[in-house]
Motif scaffolding. Sequence first.
Motif, short mmCIF file in Angstrom:
data_model
loop_
_atom_site.label_atom_id
_atom_site.label_comp_id
_atom_site.label_asym_id
_atom_site.label_seq_id
_atom_site.Cartn_x
_atom_site.Cartn_y
_atom_site.Cartn_z
N ALA A 33 0.83 -1.20 0.00
CA ALA A 33 0.00 0.00 0.00
C ALA A 33 0.86 1.25 0.00
CB ALA A 33 -0.94 -0.01 1.21
N ALA A 34 1.95 1.23 0.78
CA ALA A 34 2.84 2.39 0.84
C ALA A 34 3.46 2.67 -0.52
CB ALA A 34 3.92 2.18 1.89
N ALA A 35 3.89 1.60 -1.20
CA ALA A 35 4.48 1.78 -2.53
C ALA A 35 3.47 2.35 -3.51
CB ALA A 35 5.03 0.45 -3.03
N LEU A 36 2.24 1.85 -3.45
CA LEU A 36 1.19 2.34 -4.34
C LEU A 36 0.90 3.81 -4.06
CD1 LEU A 36 -0.98 1.85 -6.48
CD2 LEU A 36 -2.48 0.99 -4.66
N ILE A 37 0.81 4.17 -2.78
CA ILE A 37 0.52 5.56 -2.42
C ILE A 37 1.64 6.47 -2.88
CG2 ILE A 37 0.31 7.13 -0.44
CD1 ILE A 37 -1.16 4.81 1.01
N GLY A 38 2.90 6.04 -2.69
CA GLY A 38 4.03 6.86 -3.13
C GLY A 38 4.01 7.10 -4.62
N LEU A 75 -4.99 14.10 -4.91
CA LEU A 75 -5.82 13.57 -5.98
C LEU A 75 -6.83 12.58 -5.44
CD1 LEU A 75 -3.91 10.79 -7.93
CD2 LEU A 75 -2.97 11.86 -5.89
N THR A 76 -7.97 12.50 -6.13
CA THR A 76 -8.97 11.48 -5.86
C THR A 76 -8.71 10.31 -6.79
OG1 THR A 76 -10.60 13.13 -5.17
CG2 THR A 76 -11.43 10.96 -5.80
N LEU A 77 -8.59 9.13 -6.23
CA LEU A 77 -8.18 7.97 -7.01
C LEU A 77 -9.30 7.51 -7.94
CD1 LEU A 77 -6.26 5.77 -4.41
CD2 LEU A 77 -5.45 7.71 -5.77
N GLY A 78 -8.88 6.93 -9.07
CA GLY A 78 -9.83 6.30 -9.95
C GLY A 78 -10.29 4.97 -9.39
N ALA A 79 -11.24 4.37 -10.06
CA ALA A 79 -11.85 3.15 -9.55
C ALA A 79 -10.83 2.03 -9.39
CB ALA A 79 -12.99 2.71 -10.47
N ALA A 80 -9.96 1.84 -10.36
CA ALA A 80 -9.00 0.73 -10.30
C ALA A 80 -8.00 0.93 -9.16
CB ALA A 80 -8.27 0.60 -11.63
N ASP A 81 -7.45 2.15 -9.03
CA ASP A 81 -6.49 2.42 -7.96
C ASP A 81 -7.16 2.32 -6.59
OD1 ASP A 81 -4.37 2.81 -9.69
OD2 ASP A 81 -4.80 4.95 -9.94
N THR A 82 -8.41 2.78 -6.51
CA THR A 82 -9.15 2.66 -5.25
C THR A 82 -9.29 1.21 -4.83
OG1 THR A 82 -10.38 4.72 -5.61
CG2 THR A 82 -11.36 3.11 -4.13
N ARG A 110 -9.15 9.62 -1.26
CA ARG A 110 -8.39 10.82 -1.63
C ARG A 110 -7.03 10.77 -0.94
NH1 ARG A 110 -8.42 15.44 -4.12
NH2 ARG A 110 -7.31 17.24 -3.28
N LEU A 111 -5.99 11.07 -1.71
CA LEU A 111 -4.62 11.12 -1.19
C LEU A 111 -4.12 12.55 -1.20
CD1 LEU A 111 -2.91 8.11 -3.03
CD2 LEU A 111 -4.12 8.08 -0.84
N ALA A 112 -3.27 12.86 -0.22
CA ALA A 112 -2.63 14.18 -0.17
C ALA A 112 -1.45 14.06 0.79
CB ALA A 112 -3.60 15.26 0.31
N PRO A 113 -0.48 14.96 0.70
CA PRO A 113 0.57 14.97 1.71
C PRO A 113 -0.07 15.11 3.09
CG PRO A 113 1.17 16.40 -0.11
CD PRO A 113 -0.25 15.98 -0.33
N PRO A 114 0.37 14.33 4.06
CA PRO A 114 -0.31 14.34 5.36
C PRO A 114 -0.19 15.67 6.06
CG PRO A 114 1.74 13.12 5.51
CD PRO A 114 1.54 13.43 4.07
N PRO A 115 -1.25 16.11 6.76
CA PRO A 115 -1.15 17.34 7.54
C PRO A 115 -0.12 17.18 8.65
CG PRO A 115 -3.37 16.38 7.68
CD PRO A 115 -2.55 15.47 6.87
#
Length: 999
Positions: A759-764, A773-780, A981-986
């Motif tokens: 999961a970490a590799a995918l998120i990176g 970004l909001t992920l597409g269906a496949a990435d989600t 949705r992914l973003a740099p963490p607060p």
Amino acid sequence: MQTSSDRHEYPAHWEADVVLRDGGTARVRPITVDDAERLVSFYEQVSDESKYYRFFAPYPRLSAKDVHRFTHHDFVDRVGLAATVGGEFIATVRYDRIGADGTPASAPADEAEVAFLVQDAHQGRGVASALLEHIGAVARERGIRRFAAEVLPANNKMIKVFTDAGYTQKRSFEDGVVRLEFDLEPTDRSLAVQYAREQRAEARSVQRLLAPGSVAVVGAGRTPGGVGRSVLDNLRDTGFTGRLYAVNKALGEGEKELGSVAAFRSVRDIDGPVDLAVVAVPAEHVPDVVTECGEHGVQGLVVVSAGYAESGPDGRERQRALVRQARSYGMRIIGPNAFGVVNTSPDVRLNASLAPEMPRPGRIGLFAQSGAIGVALLSRLHRRGGGVTGVTGVSTFVSSGNRADVSGNDVLQYWYEDPDTDVALMYLESIGNPRKFTRLARRTAAAKPLVVVQGARHGAGPRGHAVRATRLPHATVSALLRQAGVIRVDTITELVDTGLLLARQPLPAGPRVAILGNSESLGLLTYDACLAEGLRPHRPLDLTTAASAADFHAALSHALADDTSDAVVVTAIPAVGEGSAGDADLAQALRSAAAATPSKPVLVVHVELGGLAEALSAATSTAPPSPSGAAPQTVTGPARQAADAAPRRAEGAGTRPGAGTASRPSGVAPPPAAAGAPPSAGSAAPTRAGASDHVRAAVDGGPPAPVAPPEGAHLIPAYPASERAVRALAHAVAYAQWRRDAAEPGKVPEHEDIDERGAAALIGGLLSRGQGLTLGAADTCDLLGAYGVHVHRALPAPDPDTAAEAARTLGYPVALKATAPHLRHRADLGGVRLDLADEERLRRAYAELTELFGAPAELRPVVQRMAPRGVDTVVRAVIDPAAGAVLSFGLAGPPSQLLGDMAHRLIPVTDRDATSLVRSIRTAPLLFGWRGSAPVDTPALEELMLRVSRLVHDHPEVVAVTLEPVVVAPHGVSVLDASVRLAPPPARDDLGPRTLPAY
């Protein structure tokens, strides 16, 4: 500042104010080339022994080369920080990045040598520990993962700084030097050490404000009246036990006193230390006063002066400057625009406030952000403090005004270990740091009750308060506070009602309530109120209006001995018959019965009828025949014999909340009190109360006499209305249950099938495309699947033929859905067709949708295999910049969208949290077989929520997850749609070094 090309820009974000172990403050900042003279001056004040420990040899002075080296940094491979007070260095720390051979290096080398030097006069204040936290955070930011330090064996203080920090360490001894190596990644132990140090330091800083040995009132007028003179007179008249000074720059040459208090023209003129200064001068003169106080060594300020952030932008900047100036001298501030502080301890007797009378001493701590509300709370506690129960008053009171510095968080730190405070009451208009407040509240509530009422719930907070932005609605924040053990109430009346009960009575063992009294109607009202609050009342016991004090004693003793009741509410109206109970006799009877069984809470509802009492005096009984159901049964004198024959309840069934909790570890419930044990010290004065004030004092309408029950008497709160008593009892029942649950916290399950690294590799990889970004269906589906959350495939259907092909791929029966934003999750609008068993029905449904809502390009139709039928729910997770990561749950559609029926928990969620989350919504019965429907698979739902919680906790880059709908069937769950949705963490300041809020 640094200007050479090999140096980075000055890192202003490393600057911070910290609270030290003794409660004073210091400023931590990077060392620059402009600090050469400060460094030399600092080094000259360090003892030869400390210099020897730093350089392993006699080193009387710094050479020009040393000064250059210690003030020129690139802020990456070479960094130096200084702790300053009054602009002067009191300690320094530096690191130098090194390679595997121990020589200077650059990235990617991830190790650095670290060294400290603390001025001898400031050793023992925790300066080095604070600097280690900050230099560690800087190093992590610059890619350094490990520190190495060489220390002489005799330098025990510095060895202890490293070993006590809680990091994973290696220790070796070579060539007469102790070498320590430790990883900089925060651990559970290092965070626990940091939080414990934070608690001690912040508690001490508040203690210095509340228990000063000397006080100066700056701005005390020469004649009575005015803010400053009023505070001075209040301090004098209430018997402050320390030294008291008045300061007025307009004093004449021969004037030595103001109101019999030693007076001076300046704080500088006072011969002796001043621990606390109360500042009551116009805002434009405050900076000069702060300078005088700082140079004289004053430890803290209470600023009652107005004209700061509450007055607009100019005032806000004036407030920022005030805080910066005070902290530069190591002082903390209550205010500005504060009402003041009170400490009723007989060893202090501090009334540094505008309250003309000292509150009655007691076991309740009181914090108010509003001066007006603070006055109202003090007044109500004063009126309600006597009565049937005797004295209950205030231990300490703080009105923070604009809370520019000292806040409710700081006061919570103090109350947590204060042996004189059993219950904490807080009126808040804003929560500046909800994440920290929740953490402190949870720890405090595990030891003593914390009751909070929040103003400004439906709009912006006061202009004087700095509040972090939050996307969470107030209801969600309130739910999270309740999860942390906070008793949330809606009004200040409810705040006082609940506080008095918790300060006087043990916690109930459950929701079962016995009701008895001499009024049938009042008993029935109490019964109805119990049902409305979710309690389980027994049939009210009517003693009739002719009941004597002995009848009340016998009935109460019987109810307390009954193992089927957890609390007792006594209802009483004034005596109307010959031989019926008088107020004093009734009070004594209730106290003695309650004292015999001190493990259960007792409340009194007493109605004052005034002139009606005489008119009704001829009546002997008003009890009707006893009907079935909830109606009262008539019992008179023989109840006493029943009580005598009834077995006593097991000793130690309950405890008075907060009593004796100062040394109890966080999260551990207090031990039960032995039956018959005397109340804790300070709970009642050893004097005998008299006349009817015993009962009437607790009614808001009448002023009480400051009476107290006999030595050892049980304290029983009295209320003027049934609903108020029952509401307070319901809060106590819920809090007691929370305490029992907190004593056995749940666990965050370990799921072996979770692929955290994948999961970490995918998120990176995904974040490399952009900042958010909001992920597409496949990435989600891929990301959720790594955590065992599987989303039903939905295939796009841009035309009927593609829809038919998708259905053949998935297998019939299928559903056809429109996913356009205005139709998504809106089955009520007709954008969904279910149970399509064959291609003919699918094509017909496709034609209907396009005819109703438009072209396929607008509808964005998809085909999905049918899931087992069940209850549609929604699971959401979001990272809020103020409150942190939050998991939410509710039923999909109108229950959550229209009624707001959602429950919330802080992430990481434990197994117990997940179980309670499912059951917390009002519509939860639909999940458990409501009206004969089949119960659904709630364990599978709970596991799903635990997996979502783990995903968000493990990867803070996942800032939002929505699963809707989640169909919970009798066997299993089906996630039909999801978005991530992914973003740099607060930034998370709770994981960084200790700091005060920036100004």
